[in-house]
Design an enzyme around this catalytic site. Structure first.
Site, PDB file in Angstrom:
ATOM      1  N   TYR A  51       0.854  -1.197   0.000  1.00  0.00           N
ATOM      2  CA  TYR A  51       0.000   0.000   0.000  1.00  0.00           C
ATOM      3  C   TYR A  51       0.885   1.242   0.000  1.00  0.00           C
ATOM      4  O   TYR A  51       1.795   1.364   0.842  1.00  0.00           O
ATOM      5  CB  TYR A  51      -0.932   0.024   1.232  1.00  0.00           C
ATOM      6  CG  TYR A  51      -1.953  -1.089   1.145  1.00  0.00           C
ATOM      7  CD1 TYR A  51      -3.109  -0.932   0.405  1.00  0.00           C
ATOM      8  CD2 TYR A  51      -1.704  -2.326   1.742  1.00  0.00           C
ATOM      9  CE1 TYR A  51      -4.023  -1.975   0.272  1.00  0.00           C
ATOM     10  CE2 TYR A  51      -2.602  -3.372   1.616  1.00  0.00           C
ATOM     11  CZ  TYR A  51      -3.767  -3.194   0.873  1.00  0.00           C
ATOM     12  OH  TYR A  51      -4.650  -4.228   0.726  1.00  0.00           O
ATOM     13  N   SER A  52       0.613   2.161  -0.936  1.00  0.00           N
ATOM     14  CA  SER A  52       1.357   3.428  -0.965  1.00  0.00           C
ATOM     15  C   SER A  52       1.037   4.197   0.306  1.00  0.00           C
ATOM     16  O   SER A  52      -0.121   4.239   0.732  1.00  0.00           O
ATOM     17  CB  SER A  52       0.912   4.297  -2.142  1.00  0.00           C
ATOM     18  OG  SER A  52       0.965   3.580  -3.332  1.00  0.00           O
TER      19      SER A  52
ATOM     20  N   CYS B 227       0.152   7.112 -10.828  1.00  0.00           N
ATOM     21  CA  CYS B 227      -0.096   6.121  -9.771  1.00  0.00           C
ATOM     22  C   CYS B 227      -1.579   5.764  -9.747  1.00  0.00           C
ATOM     23  O   CYS B 227      -2.446   6.635  -9.859  1.00  0.00           O
ATOM     24  CB  CYS B 227       0.350   6.676  -8.411  1.00  0.00           C
ATOM     25  SG  CYS B 227       0.349   5.394  -7.133  1.00  0.00           S
TER      26      CYS B 227
ATOM     27  N   GLU C 154       3.954   4.043 -10.867  1.00  0.00           N
ATOM     28  CA  GLU C 154       3.670   2.955  -9.925  1.00  0.00           C
ATOM     29  C   GLU C 154       2.189   2.590 -10.073  1.00  0.00           C
ATOM     30  O   GLU C 154       1.310   3.296  -9.567  1.00  0.00           O
ATOM     31  CB  GLU C 154       3.958   3.364  -8.481  1.00  0.00           C
ATOM     32  CG  GLU C 154       3.796   2.181  -7.535  1.00  0.00           C
ATOM     33  CD  GLU C 154       4.620   2.374  -6.275  1.00  0.00           C
ATOM     34  OE1 GLU C 154       5.800   1.973  -6.257  1.00  0.00           O
ATOM     35  OE2 GLU C 154       4.084   2.958  -5.329  1.00  0.00           O
TER      36      GLU C 154
ATOM     37  N   TYR D  48      -0.827  -0.680 -10.186  1.00  0.00           N
ATOM     38  CA  TYR D  48      -1.052  -1.998  -9.588  1.00  0.00           C
ATOM     39  C   TYR D  48      -2.389  -2.581 -10.002  1.00  0.00           C
ATOM     40  O   TYR D  48      -3.199  -1.878 -10.584  1.00  0.00           O
ATOM     41  CB  TYR D  48      -0.950  -1.915  -8.063  1.00  0.00           C
ATOM     42  CG  TYR D  48      -1.589  -0.688  -7.426  1.00  0.00           C
ATOM     43  CD1 TYR D  48      -2.946  -0.648  -7.125  1.00  0.00           C
ATOM     44  CD2 TYR D  48      -0.812   0.459  -7.117  1.00  0.00           C
ATOM     45  CE1 TYR D  48      -3.528   0.464  -6.541  1.00  0.00           C
ATOM     46  CE2 TYR D  48      -1.388   1.576  -6.526  1.00  0.00           C
ATOM     47  CZ  TYR D  48      -2.744   1.579  -6.241  1.00  0.00           C
ATOM     48  OH  TYR D  48      -3.312   2.683  -5.654  1.00  0.00           O
TER      49      TYR D  48
HETATM   50  P1  FAD Z   1      -6.907 -10.255  -2.540  1.00  0.00           P
HETATM   51  O1  FAD Z   1      -7.448 -11.074  -1.439  1.00  0.00           O
HETATM   52  O2  FAD Z   1      -5.456 -10.227  -2.755  1.00  0.00           O
HETATM   53  O3  FAD Z   1      -7.720 -10.471  -3.827  1.00  0.00           O
HETATM   54  C1  FAD Z   1      -7.368  -9.764  -5.013  1.00  0.00           C
HETATM   55  C2  FAD Z   1      -8.623  -9.590  -5.870  1.00  0.00           C
HETATM   56  O4  FAD Z   1      -9.102 -10.857  -6.260  1.00  0.00           O
HETATM   57  C3  FAD Z   1      -9.778  -8.903  -5.130  1.00  0.00           C
HETATM   58  O5  FAD Z   1     -10.365  -7.991  -6.017  1.00  0.00           O
HETATM   59  C4  FAD Z   1     -10.727 -10.042  -4.805  1.00  0.00           C
HETATM   60  O6  FAD Z   1     -12.078  -9.617  -4.729  1.00  0.00           O
HETATM   61  C5  FAD Z   1     -10.495 -10.963  -5.977  1.00  0.00           C
HETATM   62  N1  FAD Z   1     -10.781 -12.392  -5.679  1.00  0.00           N
HETATM   63  C6  FAD Z   1     -10.537 -13.060  -4.526  1.00  0.00           C
HETATM   64  N2  FAD Z   1     -10.920 -14.360  -4.639  1.00  0.00           N
HETATM   65  C7  FAD Z   1     -11.403 -14.505  -5.900  1.00  0.00           C
HETATM   66  C8  FAD Z   1     -11.940 -15.603  -6.640  1.00  0.00           C
HETATM   67  N3  FAD Z   1     -12.045 -16.826  -6.112  1.00  0.00           N
HETATM   68  N4  FAD Z   1     -12.343 -15.388  -7.912  1.00  0.00           N
HETATM   69  C9  FAD Z   1     -12.232 -14.148  -8.470  1.00  0.00           C
HETATM   70  N5  FAD Z   1     -11.721 -13.067  -7.822  1.00  0.00           N
HETATM   71  C10 FAD Z   1     -11.322 -13.248  -6.558  1.00  0.00           C
HETATM   72  N6  FAD Z   1      -4.375  -0.644  -2.963  1.00  0.00           N
HETATM   73  C11 FAD Z   1      -5.041   0.351  -2.346  1.00  0.00           C
HETATM   74  O7  FAD Z   1      -6.241   0.237  -2.050  1.00  0.00           O
HETATM   75  N7  FAD Z   1      -4.372   1.528  -2.001  1.00  0.00           N
HETATM   76  C12 FAD Z   1      -3.067   1.730  -2.283  1.00  0.00           C
HETATM   77  O8  FAD Z   1      -2.517   2.798  -1.970  1.00  0.00           O
HETATM   78  C13 FAD Z   1      -2.360   0.668  -2.939  1.00  0.00           C
HETATM   79  N8  FAD Z   1      -1.051   0.812  -3.228  1.00  0.00           N
HETATM   80  C14 FAD Z   1      -0.385  -0.184  -3.867  1.00  0.00           C
HETATM   81  C15 FAD Z   1       0.963  -0.001  -4.180  1.00  0.00           C
HETATM   82  C16 FAD Z   1       1.658  -0.989  -4.850  1.00  0.00           C
HETATM   83  C17 FAD Z   1       3.116  -0.765  -5.193  1.00  0.00           C
HETATM   84  C18 FAD Z   1       0.996  -2.192  -5.213  1.00  0.00           C
HETATM   85  C19 FAD Z   1       1.727  -3.278  -5.951  1.00  0.00           C
HETATM   86  C20 FAD Z   1      -0.339  -2.384  -4.898  1.00  0.00           C
HETATM   87  C21 FAD Z   1      -1.057  -1.392  -4.221  1.00  0.00           C
HETATM   88  N9  FAD Z   1      -2.402  -1.558  -3.876  1.00  0.00           N
HETATM   89  C22 FAD Z   1      -3.070  -0.528  -3.262  1.00  0.00           C
HETATM   90  C23 FAD Z   1      -3.138  -2.823  -4.134  1.00  0.00           C
HETATM   91  C24 FAD Z   1      -3.047  -3.720  -2.882  1.00  0.00           C
HETATM   92  O9  FAD Z   1      -1.715  -4.167  -2.722  1.00  0.00           O
HETATM   93  C25 FAD Z   1      -3.935  -4.977  -2.970  1.00  0.00           C
HETATM   94  O10 FAD Z   1      -3.635  -5.645  -4.160  1.00  0.00           O
HETATM   95  C26 FAD Z   1      -5.418  -4.695  -2.911  1.00  0.00           C
HETATM   96  O11 FAD Z   1      -5.770  -4.027  -1.715  1.00  0.00           O
HETATM   97  C27 FAD Z   1      -6.205  -6.019  -2.957  1.00  0.00           C
HETATM   98  O12 FAD Z   1      -5.731  -6.842  -1.928  1.00  0.00           O
HETATM   99  P2  FAD Z   1      -6.750  -7.751  -1.085  1.00  0.00           P
HETATM  100  O13 FAD Z   1      -5.950  -8.588  -0.152  1.00  0.00           O
HETATM  101  O14 FAD Z   1      -7.867  -6.971  -0.549  1.00  0.00           O
HETATM  102  O15 FAD Z   1      -7.352  -8.684  -2.221  1.00  0.00           O
END
Ligand code: FAD
Length: 380
Positions: free
Chosen positions: A157-158, A338, A378, A380
């Site tokens: 997360y940024s 971003c 950046e 994602y």
């Molecule tokens: P996960 O559990 O990892 O799931 C990912 C996606 O898959 C979700 O949309 C979920 O609904 C979907 N999913 C889960 N299971 C299934 C299934 N069986 N079938 C289909 N789809 C499914 N995010 C922000 O909100 N703010 C930020 O500032 C931010 N900064 C970032 C900076 C960087 C450098 C990077 C790489 C990423 C950033 N992100 C940011 C994204 C963040 O890292 C996560 O990827 C995001 O919050 C989703 O993670 P999660 O654990 O909630 O979802």
């Protein structure tokens, strides 16, 4: 914190030159009720009830009301956060994360926003210092579904605050997190079993909850500070605004002895509608206070139309100002992108088309921008 001569805000309180002994400030910090703020801000005009808990979002609205604080900046003590010449990197690795504490979780968007985005304030106790533009990793609780017995994978997360944090003591970091909700493509209904793990953990967390963090990580989005007169063009979609909030607070809200910004910061923010705007009051205040140093353009895809009658995306705004943007880039401006990955193809296509209309090769220009370290992405 040594707060004897601070100018402005603590956790949403609007203050003018309080000192740290002020009982009023202390009680405000303790309760965070709007009632304590009433002498300075006309809450009734803002449509807020006096017993409403003040959110950061609302507090910024308060800030813009009283003339007394309109020009005030926060003087931050250098601590030792300015003394190091290299950014902190990976101080806490996934195998040894730091256990931080949630201070607050606040919804940032209005009722008509599609989806929810939250401002998450995390107390790292000064143990996970970072610079503006870096990211934290978060390890949500629970087992890794792909590796039984192992912890969940790290999500990045940024960081949306400056190195001093929103409480200006170098002990907190803020994240801007969009809750990932899964809707079944056939029924259109939410399927909570497939909702994002970490974003929901963060948005559902309560003050006092523990959160495992790693990092800080990332160098690509660090704010280049060698030239305080530089131009910085920031292009964000949704939560992509996070690092830029940090930059802008450093430029316009804090008075940092080692960085006296006097250049131009230009933010383009793309979101769905006006209820989805993030930190809009903060940015509007900079616009009012620093009209020569800050420009702010919003692209509201579901409310505004582009010149062809289609939805207004950030690339349409870029196109509108392409002449100025290209001139700025030629003079050495930094450009940052971003947000969601999907933003880049449309933006790149627009920049390429504009370059060609100007008789320039976009490929050559892009490699020059990268070579000069003016191009920062950046997504994602
Ligand atoms: P996960 O559990 O990892 O799931 C990912 C996606 O898959 C979700 O949309 C979920 O609904 C979907 N999913 C889960 N299971 C299934 C299934 N069986 N079938 C289909 N789809 C499914 N995010 C922000 O909100 N703010 C930020 O500032 C931010 N900064 C970032 C900076 C960087 C450098 C990077 C790489 C990423 C950033 N992100 C940011 C994204 C963040 O890292 C996560 O990827 C995001 O919050 C989703 O993670 P999660 O654990 O909630 O979802």
């Amino acid at each position: 914190m040594a707060a004897a001569n601070l100018g402005v805000v603590f956790q949403g309180a609007v203050t003018t030159n309080f000192n740290s002994d002020s009982s009023l400030q202390k009680s405000f910090l303790k309760t965070q009720k709007i009632g304590f703020c009433e002498p300075w801000a006309r809450f009734s005009q803002l449509g807020l009830k006096s017993n409403t808990t003040l959110s950061r979002y609302q507090s910024i609205v308060c800030m813009s009301v009283p003339q007394a604080v309109a020009k005030a900046k926060v003087t931050v003590s250098p601590l030792d956060l300015e003394d190091v010449t290299e950014p902190p990197l990976n101080l806490h690795k996934p195998k040894e994360p730091y256990t931080a504490t949630i201070v607050s979780v606040e919804r940032l968007v209005g009722p008509k926003a599609p989806g929810e985005t939250c401002h998450i304030l995390i107390d790292h106790g000064g143990n996970v210092p970072y610079w503006e533009g870096q990211s934290y990793g978060v390890i949500p609780p629970g087992e890794n579904p792909k590796k039984p017995g192992a912890p969940q994978n790290v999500r990045l997360y940024s960081i949306a605050s400056t190195r001093y944090g929103d409480s200006f003591d170098g002990k907190t970091a803020s994240l801007c997190v969009r809750r990932a909700v899964y809707y079944d493509p056939e029924t259109g209904k939410e399927d909570p079993s497939k909702n994002g793990v970490c974003s929901n953990f963060l948005c559902d967390s309560k003050p006092g909850d523990k959160v495992k963090i790693t990092g800080p990580s990332g160098k690509i989005m660090l704010l280049p500070e060698e030239d305080p007169n530089a131009t910085h063009i920031m292009i964000a979609t949704g939560t992509g605004v996070a690092p830029f909030r940090g930059y802008l607070r450093r430029m316009f809200m804090e008075s940092v002895p080692t960085y006296k910004f006097n250049g131009l910061a230009w933010l383009f923010l793309g979101v769905a509608n006006s209820d989805s705007l993030l930190y809009d009051d903060e940015f509007s205040k900079y616009l009012a206070d620093y009209p020569d140093n800050f420009r702010f353009d919003r692209a509201l895809s579901r409310e505004q139309k582009n010149k062809n009658g289609g939805k207004m995306y950030v690339q349409d705004k870029i196109e509108e100002y392409s002449d100025e943007i290209f001139k700025m880039l030629d003079k050495g401006a930094h450009i940052y992108f971003c947000g969601l990955k999907g933003m880049m193809p449309g933006i790149q296509a627009t920049l390429k088309r504009v370059a060609e209309e100007r008789g320039e090769s976009w490929d050559e220009k892009l490699s020059q921008l990268k070579k000069n370290k003016q191009w920062h992405v950046e997504v994602y």
